[in-house]
Design a protein around this motif. Structure first.
Motif, PDB file in Angstrom:
ATOM      1  N   LEU A  26      20.490  39.593  14.672  1.00 48.65           N
ATOM      2  CA  LEU A  26      20.893  40.337  15.906  1.00 48.65           C
ATOM      3  C   LEU A  26      21.594  39.672  17.147  1.00 48.65           C
ATOM      4  CD1 LEU A  26      16.822  41.249  16.296  1.00 48.65           C
ATOM      5  CD2 LEU A  26      18.499  42.670  15.362  1.00 48.65           C
ATOM      6  N   LEU A  27      22.294  40.385  17.962  1.00 53.52           N
ATOM      7  CA  LEU A  27      22.621  39.843  19.231  1.00 53.52           C
ATOM      8  C   LEU A  27      22.096  40.577  20.245  1.00 53.52           C
ATOM      9  CD1 LEU A  27      24.870  37.695  19.850  1.00 53.52           C
ATOM     10  CD2 LEU A  27      26.464  39.665  20.273  1.00 53.52           C
ATOM     11  N   ILE A  28      21.251  39.706  20.870  1.00 54.08           N
ATOM     12  CA  ILE A  28      20.414  40.299  22.011  1.00 54.08           C
ATOM     13  C   ILE A  28      21.005  39.891  23.311  1.00 54.08           C
ATOM     14  CG2 ILE A  28      18.106  40.197  23.225  1.00 54.08           C
ATOM     15  CD1 ILE A  28      16.954  39.478  20.494  1.00 54.08           C
ATOM     16  N   VAL A  29      21.523  41.079  24.195  1.00 64.49           N
ATOM     17  CA  VAL A  29      22.196  40.801  25.511  1.00 64.49           C
ATOM     18  C   VAL A  29      21.791  41.660  26.597  1.00 64.49           C
ATOM     19  CG1 VAL A  29      24.608  41.006  26.118  1.00 64.49           C
ATOM     20  CG2 VAL A  29      24.301  41.096  23.839  1.00 64.49           C
ATOM     21  N   ASN A  30      21.704  40.801  27.723  1.00 63.19           N
ATOM     22  CA  ASN A  30      21.357  41.487  28.920  1.00 63.19           C
ATOM     23  C   ASN A  30      22.632  42.213  29.551  1.00 63.19           C
ATOM     24  OD1 ASN A  30      21.747  38.707  29.542  1.00 63.19           O
ATOM     25  ND2 ASN A  30      21.534  39.161  31.661  1.00 63.19           N
ATOM     26  N   VAL A  31      22.583  43.249  29.862  1.00 65.74           N
ATOM     27  CA  VAL A  31      23.773  43.963  30.164  1.00 65.74           C
ATOM     28  C   VAL A  31      23.825  44.847  31.479  1.00 65.74           C
ATOM     29  CG1 VAL A  31      24.626  44.469  27.667  1.00 65.74           C
ATOM     30  CG2 VAL A  31      23.003  46.005  28.922  1.00 65.74           C
ATOM     31  N   ALA A  32      24.849  45.028  32.133  1.00 59.62           N
ATOM     32  CA  ALA A  32      25.037  45.721  33.408  1.00 59.62           C
ATOM     33  C   ALA A  32      26.133  46.650  33.435  1.00 59.62           C
ATOM     34  CB  ALA A  32      25.104  44.954  34.529  1.00 59.62           C
ATOM     35  N   SER A  33      26.178  47.819  33.932  1.00 55.04           N
ATOM     36  CA  SER A  33      27.525  48.953  34.003  1.00 55.04           C
ATOM     37  C   SER A  33      28.439  48.525  35.196  1.00 55.04           C
ATOM     38  CB  SER A  33      26.579  50.305  34.171  1.00 55.04           C
ATOM     39  OG  SER A  33      25.885  50.501  33.219  1.00 55.04           O
ATOM     40  N   LYS A  34      28.215  47.876  36.093  1.00 56.84           N
ATOM     41  CA  LYS A  34      28.996  47.632  37.087  1.00 56.84           C
ATOM     42  C   LYS A  34      29.301  46.093  37.340  1.00 56.84           C
ATOM     43  CE  LYS A  34      27.805  51.973  39.608  1.00 56.84           C
ATOM     44  NZ  LYS A  34      28.289  52.528  38.303  1.00 56.84           N
ATOM     45  N   CYS A  35      29.610  45.376  36.137  1.00 62.87           N
ATOM     46  CA  CYS A  35      29.774  43.863  36.182  1.00 62.87           C
ATOM     47  C   CYS A  35      31.156  43.778  35.776  1.00 62.87           C
ATOM     48  CB  CYS A  35      28.759  43.412  35.419  1.00 62.87           C
ATOM     49  SG  CYS A  35      29.130  41.561  35.026  1.00 62.87           S
ATOM     50  N   GLY A  36      31.847  42.568  36.270  1.00 63.44           N
ATOM     51  CA  GLY A  36      32.867  42.258  35.686  1.00 63.44           C
ATOM     52  C   GLY A  36      33.329  42.060  34.197  1.00 63.44           C
ATOM     53  N   PHE A  37      31.828  41.717  33.512  1.00 62.10           N
ATOM     54  CA  PHE A  37      31.830  41.507  32.178  1.00 62.10           C
ATOM     55  C   PHE A  37      31.561  43.053  31.316  1.00 62.10           C
ATOM     56  CE2 PHE A  37      30.521  37.144  33.591  1.00 62.10           C
ATOM     57  CZ  PHE A  37      31.629  36.707  33.097  1.00 62.10           C
ATOM     58  N   THR A  38      31.528  44.059  32.062  1.00 63.88           N
ATOM     59  CA  THR A  38      30.820  45.372  31.475  1.00 63.88           C
ATOM     60  C   THR A  38      31.888  45.769  30.425  1.00 63.88           C
ATOM     61  OG1 THR A  38      29.680  46.067  33.384  1.00 63.88           O
ATOM     62  CG2 THR A  38      30.706  47.727  31.818  1.00 63.88           C
ATOM     63  N   VAL A 107      11.397  35.884  28.054  1.00 67.69           N
ATOM     64  CA  VAL A 107      10.672  34.636  28.454  1.00 67.69           C
ATOM     65  C   VAL A 107      10.915  33.634  27.289  1.00 67.69           C
ATOM     66  CG1 VAL A 107       8.452  33.442  28.762  1.00 67.69           C
ATOM     67  CG2 VAL A 107       8.964  35.477  30.162  1.00 67.69           C
ATOM     68  N   TRP A 108      10.498  34.292  25.968  1.00 66.27           N
ATOM     69  CA  TRP A 108      10.630  33.683  24.708  1.00 66.27           C
ATOM     70  C   TRP A 108      11.857  33.165  24.182  1.00 66.27           C
ATOM     71  CZ3 TRP A 108      12.616  35.109  20.056  1.00 66.27           C
ATOM     72  CH2 TRP A 108      12.328  34.569  18.726  1.00 66.27           C
ATOM     73  N   LEU A 109      13.138  34.022  24.368  1.00 70.87           N
ATOM     74  CA  LEU A 109      14.434  33.868  24.253  1.00 70.87           C
ATOM     75  C   LEU A 109      14.608  32.527  24.740  1.00 70.87           C
ATOM     76  CD1 LEU A 109      15.945  37.144  24.069  1.00 70.87           C
ATOM     77  CD2 LEU A 109      15.610  35.717  22.030  1.00 70.87           C
ATOM     78  N   LYS A 110      14.448  32.415  26.170  1.00 71.56           N
ATOM     79  CA  LYS A 110      14.814  31.409  26.897  1.00 71.56           C
ATOM     80  C   LYS A 110      14.152  29.930  26.599  1.00 71.56           C
ATOM     81  CE  LYS A 110      13.746  33.466  30.754  1.00 71.56           C
ATOM     82  NZ  LYS A 110      13.627  33.785  32.351  1.00 71.56           N
ATOM     83  N   LYS A 127      24.105  36.201  25.896  1.00 71.24           N
ATOM     84  CA  LYS A 127      24.057  36.665  24.532  1.00 71.24           C
ATOM     85  C   LYS A 127      23.171  35.548  23.622  1.00 71.24           C
ATOM     86  CE  LYS A 127      28.523  38.378  25.129  1.00 71.24           C
ATOM     87  NZ  LYS A 127      28.561  37.492  26.554  1.00 71.24           N
ATOM     88  N   PHE A 128      22.270  36.044  23.029  1.00 73.16           N
ATOM     89  CA  PHE A 128      21.291  35.293  21.922  1.00 73.16           C
ATOM     90  C   PHE A 128      21.565  35.888  20.501  1.00 73.16           C
ATOM     91  CE2 PHE A 128      19.056  34.984  26.015  1.00 73.16           C
ATOM     92  CZ  PHE A 128      18.606  33.495  25.889  1.00 73.16           C
ATOM     93  N   LEU A 129      21.866  34.890  19.643  1.00 72.57           N
ATOM     94  CA  LEU A 129      22.467  35.173  18.334  1.00 72.57           C
ATOM     95  C   LEU A 129      21.052  34.747  17.426  1.00 72.57           C
ATOM     96  CD1 LEU A 129      24.248  36.428  16.424  1.00 72.57           C
ATOM     97  CD2 LEU A 129      25.289  34.066  16.029  1.00 72.57           C
ATOM     98  N   VAL A 130      20.309  36.022  16.610  1.00 71.65           N
ATOM     99  CA  VAL A 130      19.278  35.752  15.954  1.00 71.65           C
ATOM    100  C   VAL A 130      19.422  35.808  14.560  1.00 71.65           C
ATOM    101  CG1 VAL A 130      16.891  36.515  15.902  1.00 71.65           C
ATOM    102  CG2 VAL A 130      17.867  36.409  18.016  1.00 71.65           C
ATOM    103  N   ASP A 131      18.915  35.045  13.536  1.00 73.43           N
ATOM    104  CA  ASP A 131      19.119  35.132  12.325  1.00 73.43           C
ATOM    105  C   ASP A 131      18.500  36.116  11.611  1.00 73.43           C
ATOM    106  OD1 ASP A 131      16.674  33.748  11.800  1.00 73.43           O
ATOM    107  OD2 ASP A 131      17.596  31.971  11.022  1.00 73.43           O
ATOM    108  N   LYS A 132      18.489  36.485  10.493  1.00 73.76           N
ATOM    109  CA  LYS A 132      17.561  37.556   9.776  1.00 73.76           C
ATOM    110  C   LYS A 132      16.321  36.990   9.681  1.00 73.76           C
ATOM    111  CE  LYS A 132      21.199  39.466   6.863  1.00 73.76           C
ATOM    112  NZ  LYS A 132      21.401  40.064   5.508  1.00 73.76           N
ATOM    113  N   THR A 133      15.759  35.932   9.650  1.00 77.10           N
ATOM    114  CA  THR A 133      14.408  35.436   9.893  1.00 77.10           C
ATOM    115  C   THR A 133      13.552  35.513  11.039  1.00 77.10           C
ATOM    116  OG1 THR A 133      14.551  32.972  10.042  1.00 77.10           O
ATOM    117  CG2 THR A 133      14.783  33.919   7.897  1.00 77.10           C
TER     118      THR A 133
END
Length: 157
Positions: A26-38, A107-110, A127-133
């Motif tokens: 998994l790639l877990i990402v906090n996103v926003a619609s009006k960001c320079g990174f959108t 909280v856990w990811l951090k 972005k957090f990259l999580v393996d299959k386990t």
């Protein structure tokens, strides 16, 4: 606590167990619609399309804690992502990633992977990259483009 013990509301309002993603990278990402990174939505969608057949998914968590860049409702966010980027990966409901109301998943990811200047999320598109386990293998700054993560994702599949 482990990744698969968490639940989160999808943008549609349904509660989703992350156990649904057991066995996937998994790639877990906090996103926003009006960001320079959108525009990174495009790269996230490309990663999702390329690697989903091999057991990979992007999980996007809209967040309005940085510069008020995610003001819309969950439905408006979903419409924007579909219309602008053809997003097909899961979009969850808007959450907080920092502070007293931070979603327990974040909280856990951090706790699993701190950032360069502390564990807090500094901006949209961290972005957090999580393996299959379910282990968090890497954390990437907002400036890291999804296109640059292809080798890291492929290594987990």
């Amino acid at each position: 606590m482990a990744l698969y013990e968490f639940t989160a509301k999808l943008g549609t309002g349904e509660e989703q167990s992350l156990a649904t993603y057991r066995g996937q990278a998994l790639l877990i990402v906090n996103v926003a619609s009006k960001c320079g990174f959108t525009p990174q939505y495009k790269g996230l969608q490309a990663l999702h399309e390329e690697y989903a057949p091999r057991g990979f998914s992007v999980l996007a968590f809209p967040c309005d804690q940085f510069g008020r860049q995610e003001l819309g409702s969950d439905q408006e966010i979903a419409n924007f992502c579909d219309r602008s980027f053809g997003v097909t990966f899961p979009l969850f409901g808007k959450i907080d990633v920092n502070g007293p109301d931070a979603h327990p998943l974040y909280v856990w990811l951090k706790q699993q992977k701190g950032g360069l200047i502390g564990s807090g999320i500094k901006w949209n598109f961290t972005k957090f990259l999580v393996d299959k386990t379910g282990l968090v293998r890497a954390r990437f700054a907002p400036t890291t483009k999804p296109e640059g993560l292809s080798r890291d994702v492929a290594a987990l599949l």
